[in-house]
Design a protein around this motif. Structure first.
Motif, PDB file in Angstrom:
ATOM      1  N   ALA A 232       1.771  14.754 -41.833  1.00 66.21           N
ATOM      2  CA  ALA A 232       0.395  14.927 -41.483  1.00 66.21           C
ATOM      3  C   ALA A 232      -0.396  13.771 -40.973  1.00 66.21           C
ATOM      4  CB  ALA A 232      -0.229  15.654 -42.739  1.00 66.21           C
ATOM      5  N   ASN A 233      -0.188  12.649 -41.822  1.00 66.64           N
ATOM      6  CA  ASN A 233      -0.955  11.293 -41.203  1.00 66.64           C
ATOM      7  C   ASN A 233      -0.641  11.021 -39.961  1.00 66.64           C
ATOM      8  OD1 ASN A 233      -2.073  11.084 -43.657  1.00 66.64           O
ATOM      9  ND2 ASN A 233      -0.525   9.568 -44.707  1.00 66.64           N
ATOM     10  N   ILE A 234       0.924  10.996 -39.345  1.00 68.39           N
ATOM     11  CA  ILE A 234       1.028  10.728 -38.101  1.00 68.39           C
ATOM     12  C   ILE A 234       0.311  11.743 -37.211  1.00 68.39           C
ATOM     13  CG2 ILE A 234       3.016  10.552 -36.549  1.00 68.39           C
ATOM     14  CD1 ILE A 234       4.759   9.736 -38.725  1.00 68.39           C
ATOM     15  N   ALA A 235       0.301  13.095 -37.328  1.00 69.31           N
ATOM     16  CA  ALA A 235      -0.272  14.014 -36.423  1.00 69.31           C
ATOM     17  C   ALA A 235      -1.632  13.585 -36.681  1.00 69.31           C
ATOM     18  CB  ALA A 235       0.039  15.263 -36.863  1.00 69.31           C
ATOM     19  N   LYS A 236      -2.295  13.299 -37.507  1.00 68.49           N
ATOM     20  CA  LYS A 236      -3.891  12.905 -37.330  1.00 68.49           C
ATOM     21  C   LYS A 236      -3.947  11.547 -36.519  1.00 68.49           C
ATOM     22  CE  LYS A 236      -7.480  11.882 -40.790  1.00 68.49           C
ATOM     23  NZ  LYS A 236      -8.054  11.857 -42.351  1.00 68.49           N
ATOM     24  N   MET A 237      -3.081  10.656 -36.573  1.00 68.71           N
ATOM     25  CA  MET A 237      -3.502   9.540 -36.027  1.00 68.71           C
ATOM     26  C   MET A 237      -3.191   9.801 -34.588  1.00 68.71           C
ATOM     27  SD  MET A 237      -1.172   5.833 -36.671  1.00 68.71           S
ATOM     28  CE  MET A 237       0.308   6.740 -35.795  1.00 68.71           C
ATOM     29  N   LEU A 238      -2.307  10.470 -34.253  1.00 70.57           N
ATOM     30  CA  LEU A 238      -1.862  10.722 -32.811  1.00 70.57           C
ATOM     31  C   LEU A 238      -3.111  11.468 -32.263  1.00 70.57           C
ATOM     32  CD1 LEU A 238       1.851  11.530 -32.650  1.00 70.57           C
ATOM     33  CD2 LEU A 238       0.884   9.632 -31.955  1.00 70.57           C
ATOM     34  N   GLY A 239      -3.665  12.535 -32.978  1.00 74.39           N
ATOM     35  CA  GLY A 239      -4.830  13.337 -32.570  1.00 74.39           C
ATOM     36  C   GLY A 239      -6.163  12.399 -32.165  1.00 74.39           C
ATOM     37  N   ALA A 240      -6.318  11.481 -33.384  1.00 79.47           N
ATOM     38  CA  ALA A 240      -7.319  10.676 -33.140  1.00 79.47           C
ATOM     39  C   ALA A 240      -7.070   9.682 -31.850  1.00 79.47           C
ATOM     40  CB  ALA A 240      -7.457   9.775 -34.417  1.00 79.47           C
ATOM     41  N   ALA A 241      -5.958   9.178 -31.682  1.00 79.31           N
ATOM     42  CA  ALA A 241      -6.013   8.434 -30.608  1.00 79.31           C
ATOM     43  C   ALA A 241      -5.980   9.102 -29.101  1.00 79.31           C
ATOM     44  CB  ALA A 241      -4.210   7.815 -30.479  1.00 79.31           C
ATOM     45  N   ASP A 242      -5.517  10.292 -29.178  1.00 79.76           N
ATOM     46  CA  ASP A 242      -5.570  11.060 -27.821  1.00 79.76           C
ATOM     47  C   ASP A 242      -7.443  11.465 -27.653  1.00 79.76           C
ATOM     48  OD1 ASP A 242      -4.584  13.043 -25.863  1.00 79.76           O
ATOM     49  OD2 ASP A 242      -5.685  14.372 -26.927  1.00 79.76           O
ATOM     50  N   ARG A 243      -8.121  11.349 -28.806  1.00 79.02           N
ATOM     51  CA  ARG A 243      -9.506  11.598 -28.655  1.00 79.02           C
ATOM     52  C   ARG A 243      -9.965  10.354 -28.126  1.00 79.02           C
ATOM     53  NH1 ARG A 243      -9.482  13.479 -33.816  1.00 79.02           N
ATOM     54  NH2 ARG A 243     -10.659  11.594 -34.384  1.00 79.02           N
ATOM     55  N   ARG A 300     -15.603   5.476 -33.301  1.00 75.28           N
ATOM     56  CA  ARG A 300     -16.617   6.466 -33.480  1.00 75.28           C
ATOM     57  C   ARG A 300     -17.950   6.402 -32.589  1.00 75.28           C
ATOM     58  NH1 ARG A 300     -16.853   9.349 -38.207  1.00 75.28           N
ATOM     59  NH2 ARG A 300     -18.403  10.201 -37.327  1.00 75.28           N
ATOM     60  N   ARG A 301     -18.273   5.173 -32.116  1.00 78.08           N
ATOM     61  CA  ARG A 301     -19.306   4.763 -31.456  1.00 78.08           C
ATOM     62  C   ARG A 301     -18.914   5.316 -29.822  1.00 78.08           C
ATOM     63  NH1 ARG A 301     -21.243  -0.943 -32.432  1.00 78.08           N
ATOM     64  NH2 ARG A 301     -22.688  -0.530 -30.495  1.00 78.08           N
ATOM     65  N   LEU A 302     -17.784   4.657 -29.576  1.00 81.91           N
ATOM     66  CA  LEU A 302     -17.107   5.259 -28.112  1.00 81.91           C
ATOM     67  C   LEU A 302     -17.056   6.714 -27.971  1.00 81.91           C
ATOM     68  CD1 LEU A 302     -14.197   2.642 -27.433  1.00 81.91           C
ATOM     69  CD2 LEU A 302     -16.440   2.718 -26.290  1.00 81.91           C
ATOM     70  N   GLU A 303     -16.680   7.338 -28.987  1.00 87.34           N
ATOM     71  CA  GLU A 303     -16.631   9.048 -28.903  1.00 87.34           C
ATOM     72  C   GLU A 303     -18.015   9.611 -28.864  1.00 87.34           C
ATOM     73  OE1 GLU A 303     -13.361  10.958 -30.931  1.00 87.34           O
ATOM     74  OE2 GLU A 303     -13.461   9.218 -32.111  1.00 87.34           O
ATOM     75  N   ALA A 304     -18.918   8.822 -29.574  1.00 81.16           N
ATOM     76  CA  ALA A 304     -20.348   9.551 -29.396  1.00 81.16           C
ATOM     77  C   ALA A 304     -20.893   9.267 -28.270  1.00 81.16           C
ATOM     78  CB  ALA A 304     -20.962   8.796 -30.709  1.00 81.16           C
ATOM     79  N   LEU A 305     -20.686   8.034 -27.492  1.00 77.30           N
ATOM     80  CA  LEU A 305     -21.340   7.663 -26.251  1.00 77.30           C
ATOM     81  C   LEU A 305     -20.686   8.635 -25.233  1.00 77.30           C
ATOM     82  CD1 LEU A 305     -23.068   6.022 -24.541  1.00 77.30           C
ATOM     83  CD2 LEU A 305     -21.157   4.419 -24.440  1.00 77.30           C
ATOM     84  N   ALA A 306     -19.457   8.911 -25.423  1.00 80.12           N
ATOM     85  CA  ALA A 306     -18.645   9.551 -24.298  1.00 80.12           C
ATOM     86  C   ALA A 306     -19.243  11.072 -24.510  1.00 80.12           C
ATOM     87  CB  ALA A 306     -17.050   9.610 -24.680  1.00 80.12           C
ATOM     88  N   ARG A 307     -19.421  11.576 -25.839  1.00 79.50           N
ATOM     89  CA  ARG A 307     -19.737  13.234 -25.939  1.00 79.50           C
ATOM     90  C   ARG A 307     -21.486  13.229 -25.399  1.00 79.50           C
ATOM     91  NH1 ARG A 307     -17.487  12.430 -31.013  1.00 79.50           N
ATOM     92  NH2 ARG A 307     -19.487  11.982 -32.058  1.00 79.50           N
ATOM     93  N   SER A 308     -22.094  12.100 -25.551  1.00 74.56           N
ATOM     94  CA  SER A 308     -23.537  12.415 -24.993  1.00 74.56           C
ATOM     95  C   SER A 308     -23.492  12.432 -23.212  1.00 74.56           C
ATOM     96  CB  SER A 308     -24.366  11.015 -25.481  1.00 74.56           C
ATOM     97  OG  SER A 308     -23.753  10.009 -25.043  1.00 74.56           O
ATOM     98  N   ILE A 309     -22.733  11.566 -22.670  1.00 74.53           N
ATOM     99  CA  ILE A 309     -22.346  11.656 -21.376  1.00 74.53           C
ATOM    100  C   ILE A 309     -21.826  12.926 -20.842  1.00 74.53           C
ATOM    101  CG2 ILE A 309     -21.081  10.780 -19.375  1.00 74.53           C
ATOM    102  CD1 ILE A 309     -21.234   8.009 -20.741  1.00 74.53           C
ATOM    103  N   ALA A 310     -20.674  13.397 -21.542  1.00 74.43           N
ATOM    104  CA  ALA A 310     -20.234  14.837 -21.084  1.00 74.43           C
ATOM    105  C   ALA A 310     -21.258  15.680 -21.436  1.00 74.43           C
ATOM    106  CB  ALA A 310     -18.974  14.978 -22.060  1.00 74.43           C
ATOM    107  N   LYS A 311     -22.094  15.907 -22.335  1.00 74.19           N
ATOM    108  CA  LYS A 311     -23.109  16.868 -22.450  1.00 74.19           C
ATOM    109  C   LYS A 311     -24.055  16.714 -21.378  1.00 74.19           C
ATOM    110  CE  LYS A 311     -26.597  18.538 -25.806  1.00 74.19           C
ATOM    111  NZ  LYS A 311     -27.301  18.385 -27.166  1.00 74.19           N
ATOM    112  N   LYS A 312     -24.396  15.509 -20.781  1.00 81.79           N
ATOM    113  CA  LYS A 312     -25.435  15.408 -19.746  1.00 81.79           C
ATOM    114  C   LYS A 312     -24.828  16.099 -18.475  1.00 81.79           C
ATOM    115  CE  LYS A 312     -27.852  11.529 -21.459  1.00 81.79           C
ATOM    116  NZ  LYS A 312     -28.223  10.195 -21.200  1.00 81.79           N
ATOM    117  N   GLU A 313     -23.515  15.870 -18.317  1.00 88.00           N
ATOM    118  CA  GLU A 313     -22.917  16.412 -17.101  1.00 88.00           C
ATOM    119  C   GLU A 313     -22.699  17.783 -17.272  1.00 88.00           C
ATOM    120  OE1 GLU A 313     -18.856  14.712 -17.142  1.00 88.00           O
ATOM    121  OE2 GLU A 313     -19.542  12.705 -15.809  1.00 88.00           O
ATOM    122  N   GLU A 314     -22.533  18.458 -18.443  1.00 90.25           N
ATOM    123  CA  GLU A 314     -22.427  19.886 -18.626  1.00 90.25           C
ATOM    124  C   GLU A 314     -23.958  20.368 -18.024  1.00 90.25           C
ATOM    125  OE1 GLU A 314     -21.226  20.980 -22.278  1.00 90.25           O
ATOM    126  OE2 GLU A 314     -19.367  20.536 -21.962  1.00 90.25           O
TER     127      GLU A 314
END
Length: 317
Positions: A232-243, A300-314
């Motif tokens: 479960a930890n490996i799956a969680k780590m891989l999922g976070a790395a993919d994000r 987390r800050r990188l992900e938040a910044l990417a989400r805001s840019i993706a929202k503006k594009e939508e």
């Protein structure tokens, strides 16, 4: 291959185990045998005769030894096909009228009285001896690899209910009672309850085997839990790395990594170079090194910044 119950009875009836030293315990064990695998029949010319029937040779030998020791009896022994035991071979031990009367009188057993006699309850040693006799007479025991189940299969409901009350009153063991194919079954479930009964009847070999199986099962369960947790930890780590990688790709396409603050640009570059690295390992790659918590917050800050840019594009579509 012998069942676990048969091996347990083998150990309890071996010659080297001997008979109970006290007469009261010998009578209590005999009483357990008489109540569970005994029957009283009317024989012409002899009156009431006592018969014990068992398919275990060791139990038959022990019953004969006890009868001879206590009453100087000379029981007749023969091999029969027992319909009550599913047509299997059984040993039948029969006493004549006088011997039967002495045995039933000493053990307080009669065709009409099927409750556990008082003399089996007075002393702690006698209670254990009675239970041993009952187990030898009608007990079955599931192999611990399959589960925990101890049963006493009886022909009479009154005896079954009396045995269940006996276990509850003296040992706080809550036994169930069920009718099954013309018999009455008193059963106990759970490792602790069964180990208590085995200890009371002196089945030490069975206790050791059950404990070994329980230890192995517990170790196996703990290993499985640890493996599942790791997976479960490996799956969680891989999922976070993919994000992380998706967020970095979006930022690189829209802003460019050079436009990011130094702390975010540095962690973005290291994550691109080491997509499978743990947060702790990523932190050691920075200059100066950063702890796991610091790496987590930067990503987390990188992900938040990417989400805001993706929202503006939508919204611009």
């Amino acid at each position: 291959m012998k069942s676990f119950a048969v091996k347990t009875k083998d150990a309890l009836t071996r010659e080297d185990t001997g008979q109970p030293q006290r007469r009261c315990c010998r009578l209590a064990e005999l009483t357990g045998l008489l109540l569970t695998c005994g029957a009283v029949t009317l024989v012409g010319g002899e009156g009431l005769c006592l018969t014990l029937r068992t398919e275990h040779p060791g139990v038959a030998r022990r019953a004969v030894r006890l009868l001879r020791a206590e009453f100087s009896a000379s029981p007749a022994i023969r091999i029969v096909r027992a319909s009550r035991l599913g047509g299997r071979t059984a040993f039948e031990i029969r006493l004549d009228g006088q011997e039967s009367a002495r045995a039933m009188g000493a053990c307080s057993v009669s065709p009409l009285e099927r409750n556990i006699p008082r003399h089996c309850m007075l002393r702690k040693c006698c209670r254990g001896a009675f239970l041993r006799g009952a187990f030898l007479g009608c007990g079955t025991l599931m192999a611990p690899e399959r589960g925990y189940l101890l049963e006493f299969v009886l022909a009479d409901e009154r005896t079954a209910q009396s045995l269940a009350r006996f276990l509850q009153a003296f040992y706080a063991l809550r036994a169930g009672v069920n009718a099954r194919k013309g018999s009455w079954v008193v059963y106990l479930k759970g490792g602790e309850a069964i180990l208590s009964v085995l200890s009371l009847i002196g089945a030490n070999a069975a206790i050791l085997e059950m404990e070994n199986v329980r230890i192995l099962r517990q170790a196996r369960n703990e290993a499985n839990r640890a493996a599942n947790c790791d997976a479960a930890n490996i799956a969680k780590m891989l999922g976070a790395a993919d994000r992380h990688m998706q967020a970095i790709a979006l930022l690189e396409r829209t802003l460019g990594l050079d436009a990011l603050p130094d702390t975010l640009r540095e962690i973005a570059v290291e994550r691109k170079l080491h997509p499978d690295a743990s947060l702790e390992a990523l932190g050691q790659m920075l200059e100066p090194p950063v702890g796991k918590s610091g790496v987590y917050h930067r990503l987390r800050r990188l992900e938040a910044l990417a989400r805001s840019i993706a929202k503006k594009e939508e919204e611009s579509l």
